[in-house]
Design a protein around this motif. Structure first.
Motif, mmCIF file in Angstrom:
data_model
loop_
_atom_site.group_PDB
_atom_site.id
_atom_site.type_symbol
_atom_site.label_atom_id
_atom_site.label_comp_id
_atom_site.label_asym_id
_atom_site.label_seq_id
_atom_site.Cartn_x
_atom_site.Cartn_y
_atom_site.Cartn_z
ATOM 1 N N ASP A 1 0.804 -1.221 0.000
ATOM 2 C CA ASP A 1 0.000 0.000 0.000
ATOM 3 C C ASP A 1 0.835 1.269 0.000
ATOM 4 O OD1 ASP A 1 0.968 -0.216 2.560
ATOM 5 O OD2 ASP A 1 -0.991 -0.264 3.545
ATOM 6 N N GLU A 2 2.157 1.153 0.173
ATOM 7 C CA GLU A 2 3.045 2.314 0.085
ATOM 8 C C GLU A 2 3.766 2.378 -1.258
ATOM 9 O OE1 GLU A 2 5.041 3.759 4.012
ATOM 10 O OE2 GLU A 2 5.315 1.584 3.883
ATOM 11 N N GLY A 3 3.493 1.435 -2.150
ATOM 12 C CA GLY A 3 4.162 1.405 -3.443
ATOM 13 C C GLY A 3 5.493 0.696 -3.440
ATOM 14 N N PHE A 4 5.802 -0.058 -2.385
ATOM 15 C CA PHE A 4 7.036 -0.854 -2.348
ATOM 16 C C PHE A 4 6.806 -2.168 -3.095
ATOM 17 C CE2 PHE A 4 8.047 1.989 1.111
ATOM 18 C CZ PHE A 4 9.435 2.034 1.154
ATOM 19 N N TYR A 5 7.747 -2.535 -3.954
ATOM 20 C CA TYR A 5 7.679 -3.795 -4.670
ATOM 21 C C TYR A 5 7.992 -4.947 -3.711
ATOM 22 C CZ TYR A 5 9.215 -7.730 -7.468
ATOM 23 O OH TYR A 5 9.381 -8.997 -7.968
ATOM 24 N N ARG A 6 7.122 -5.940 -3.701
ATOM 25 C CA ARG A 6 7.286 -7.111 -2.844
ATOM 26 C C ARG A 6 8.174 -8.133 -3.568
ATOM 27 N NH1 ARG A 6 2.425 -7.353 0.596
ATOM 28 N NH2 ARG A 6 0.817 -5.937 -0.172
ATOM 29 N N THR A 7 9.352 -8.400 -3.053
ATOM 30 C CA THR A 7 10.285 -9.271 -3.768
ATOM 31 C C THR A 7 10.117 -10.747 -3.446
ATOM 32 O OG1 THR A 7 12.023 -9.211 -2.071
ATOM 33 C CG2 THR A 7 11.975 -7.400 -3.686
ATOM 34 N N GLY A 8 9.580 -11.075 -2.271
ATOM 35 C CA GLY A 8 9.508 -12.469 -1.861
ATOM 36 C C GLY A 8 10.785 -12.990 -1.250
ATOM 37 N N ASP A 9 11.827 -12.164 -1.183
ATOM 38 C CA ASP A 9 13.091 -12.537 -0.551
ATOM 39 C C ASP A 9 13.138 -12.006 0.879
ATOM 40 O OD1 ASP A 9 13.937 -13.790 -2.817
ATOM 41 O OD2 ASP A 9 15.331 -12.225 -3.438
ATOM 42 N N ALA A 10 13.938 -12.644 1.709
ATOM 43 C CA ALA A 10 14.050 -12.258 3.114
ATOM 44 C C ALA A 10 15.449 -11.743 3.410
ATOM 45 C CB ALA A 10 13.733 -13.448 4.017
ATOM 46 N N ALA A 11 15.530 -10.869 4.411
ATOM 47 C CA ALA A 11 16.818 -10.356 4.867
ATOM 48 C C ALA A 11 16.690 -9.895 6.309
ATOM 49 C CB ALA A 11 17.306 -9.207 3.989
ATOM 50 N N VAL A 12 17.828 -9.746 6.953
ATOM 51 C CA VAL A 12 17.889 -9.177 8.300
ATOM 52 C C VAL A 12 19.059 -8.204 8.337
ATOM 53 C CG1 VAL A 12 16.883 -11.184 9.438
ATOM 54 C CG2 VAL A 12 19.367 -11.041 9.146
ATOM 55 N N PRO A 13 19.020 -7.184 9.211
ATOM 56 C CA PRO A 13 20.182 -6.300 9.351
ATOM 57 C C PRO A 13 21.392 -7.076 9.857
ATOM 58 C CG PRO A 13 18.221 -5.330 10.352
ATOM 59 C CD PRO A 13 17.884 -6.751 10.045
ATOM 60 N N ALA A 14 22.573 -6.727 9.343
ATOM 61 C CA ALA A 14 23.790 -7.388 9.802
ATOM 62 C C ALA A 14 24.118 -7.034 11.241
ATOM 63 C CB ALA A 14 24.955 -7.013 8.887
ATOM 64 N N SER A 15 23.732 -5.823 11.654
ATOM 65 C CA SER A 15 23.990 -5.370 13.026
ATOM 66 C C SER A 15 23.097 -4.169 13.296
ATOM 67 C CB SER A 15 25.469 -4.995 13.196
ATOM 68 O OG SER A 15 25.755 -3.770 12.534
#
Length: 595
Positions: free
Chosen positions: A425-439
């Protein structure tokens, strides 16, 4: 050499986190064709593209490519092509493919390069027919008539242009005839009308669904992405790159990232007619000996072939690293052990060459993040490039990577339903990939977590992150070239795997038993390496059993996507009988049990 990361982090009440580069995106060319014309005006005699010709290379300069592109652009307009009648290209990388693409882009004609596997490896050409029906091309090009005759027959209606073997396809035109066209005012008008919002390419991707969908790639996407890369790698502004590259142009990595990087920075592209397959990689080595690159791009399967050669051939390693500025990995995480060996090979050759990486998608032109800083975790995909915002949005037990900015697609060809579903709803493309911050420091980047749809739970409730475990397994067992992980609602994790011929040096032949390779020495080595990996892993990181498959992944069956990635769930479904063998009470002779 690299820009210092300068990233801001925004934590939101809904649990999502947004990352942005503080560096504003600079101005960029209005079209890919403008990149060519700017350099052709500034330095027309500089070599742009080359392909093998006997023992040497046949080269075209920027000026020569521009002249050919103008002739071909006019010829396409003369045949009625335009924004709604695109050019479909069935054959792979070649100088003919290159100049025809630039001719189309000069004339405002969208280009759709199609995976060669759909034409040459498929037996039913169903995907070619599906793509043609969706694309509605005005013209189809193939390098030679004979090899592509069956695929061309599957595309009914449009005219056909061939570079060679024209008589093999009735009614086909020769590319030489198109090159004889004199550019006129129609081409000048079409070029003037081409801008950032003009559709440049349609790239077909099946992802995990198996149904081709046409990703719209505008000039804004492609040109803004190159500007963002140039800001992360500022050395490009003063060093014209030299690439020796095999990556297919039907995929965004080879066709957008690498080709456009050469055009944006006035470089030279040598077409590598090899690839990382046992029977073809020798050709790549010949090409790299002939022309040492300044930038080298590859995928993990390519590095798995290259590293053993660098280790056992110091003279080749010396040539390969002689003017190399960086090594670049994308498409999947590079296993940690392979990365360490690559760095050791560079050091042994007296080279200090950074290994960097990136993450992106066909829908993002492609680069979204860049690891343009030192890192040690193989999962690191870097920080957002200028002009792009990355949101990590909670989805179940993962955080999905979502992207917004100039490099993001406006949607899918003739599929408003897919387009609507692709954005939040904000116009962000949903990639289907996951990630987490490194730190906690946003400048240390993000760690890739794989495809969300591939993850599963064991019957104990333990959550298995397939992407991370796949990379760990390939690092721990370099005898394997790729793996698919099983174990959903099972007691433990098992694996279907393929052998890495570059690493396997076994005494005696490999036997086959019901679709699996059997060899006592291979089984012993794999079992020992699995045991070592398992000894330091929790239940979500232990692989208890494995079979080595004799049959390669099947394109027609949907086991590999157009980009060459394994379709995890399709492989498991198609090879369900092999999966059951992994979980039999008494494993048969082909099942390798961790020692």
């Amino acid at each position: 050499m690299f820009a210092e990361p300068d990233v801001e982090r925004e934590d939101r009440p809904d649990g999502s986190v947004v990352f942005r580069s503080r560096a504003p995106l600079g101005p960029y060319p209005r079209s890919v064709a403008a990149m060519l014309r700017d350099w052709a005006e500034a330095d027309p005699a500089h070599p742009l593209v080359a392909e093998r010709a006997g023992d040497g290379w046949a080269t075209l300069t920027y000026g020569e490519v521009r002249d050919r592109a103008d002739a071909l652009g006019q010829a396409l307009l003369d045949r009625g092509l335009g924004p709604h009648r695109p050019l479909m290209i069935l054959s792979g990388n070649s100088v003919a493919h290159f100049v025809l693409t630039l001719g189309a882009l000069t004339a405002g004609v969208p280009v759709a390069p199609i995976s060669v596997a759909y034409s040459l490896l498929s037996t039913d050409h169903a995907r070619i027919r599906d793509i043609a029906s969706l694309l509605r091309p005005g013209l189809v090009f193939a390098e030679a008539g004979g090899p592509f005759a069956a695929a061309l027959a599957a595309v009914e209606g449009p005219g056909v242009v061939l570079a060679y073997d024209v008589d093999a396809v009735p009614g086909a035109e020769s590319l030489d005839d198109l090159l004889a066209t004199a550019p006129g005012p129609e081409l000048a008008a079409a070029y003037a009308a081409t801008g950032p919002g003009t559709l440049a390419k349609v790239l077909f991707t099946s992802g995990s669904t198996g149904s081709p969908k046409g990703v719209l790639n505008t000039h804004r996407m492609l040109c803004s992405n190159q500007q963002a890369i140039r800001q992360a790698w500022p050395f490009l502004a003063g060093e014209r790159p030299v690439l020796v590259d095999w990556l297919p142009w039907s995929h965004t990595f080879g066709g957008n990232h690498n080709v456009d990087l050469v055009l944006r920075n006035g470089g030279t592209l040598y077409l590598d007619d090899g690839k990382p397959a046992p029977q073809l990689f020798g050709r790549s080595l010949e090409n790299l000996r002939s022309v040492p690159p300044t930038l080298y791009f590859n995928v993990p399967a390519g590095y798995a072939q290259l590293v053993p050669v660098l280790e056992r051939d110091p003279e080749f390693a010396r040539v390969f690293f002689s003017r190399l500025r960086l090594l670049f990995n994308a498409a999947a995480a590079l296993p940690a052990a392979l990365r360490s060996r690559l760095e050791a090979a560079a050091a042994a050759a007296g080279a200090d060459v950074p290994l960097t990486g990136s993450w992106g998608a066909t829908e993002t032109a492609p680069a979204v993040t860049s690891a343009h800083f030192p890192f040690t975790d193989a999962r690191c995909i870097g920080v957002p490039l200028p002009g792009l915002a990355v949101k990590l949005a909670p989805v179940g037990e993962a955080h999905e990577i979502r992207v917004r900015g100039d490099a993001v697609t406006p949607g899918y060809l003739h599929r408003p339903d897919l387009t609507e579903a692709a954005f939040d709803d904000e116009g962000f493309y949903r990639t289907g990939d996951a990630a987490v911050p490194a730190s906690g420091d946003p400048n240390t980047g993000l760690l890739f977590g794989g495809r969300i749809a591939e993850d599963f739970k064991l019957d104990t409730g333990t959550f298995v992150r397939v992407g991370a475990l796949r990379t760990a397994l390939l690092s721990a067992v370099p005898l394997l070239s790729d793996v698919v992980l099983a174990g959903e609602n099972r007691q433990y994790i098992g694996a279907l795997a393929w052998l890495n011929q570059a690493e396997a040096r076994l005494a005696g032949p490999l036997d086959e038993a019901d679709g699996c390779l059997v060899h006592a020495e291979l089984a012993g080595q794999v079992a020992k390496l699995l045991a070592a990996m398992n000894s330091v892993a929790g239940s979500a990181g232990r692989v208890e059993r494995l079979v080595v498959l004799a049959e390669p992944p099947d394109l027609d069956a949907g086991e590999i996507t157009d980009k060459g990635y394994l379709n995890q769930r399709r492989v498991l479904a198609r090879r369900a009988a092999l999966v059951e063998r992994l979980y039999a009470d008494e494993p048969d002779v082909a099942v390798i049990v961790a020692g």
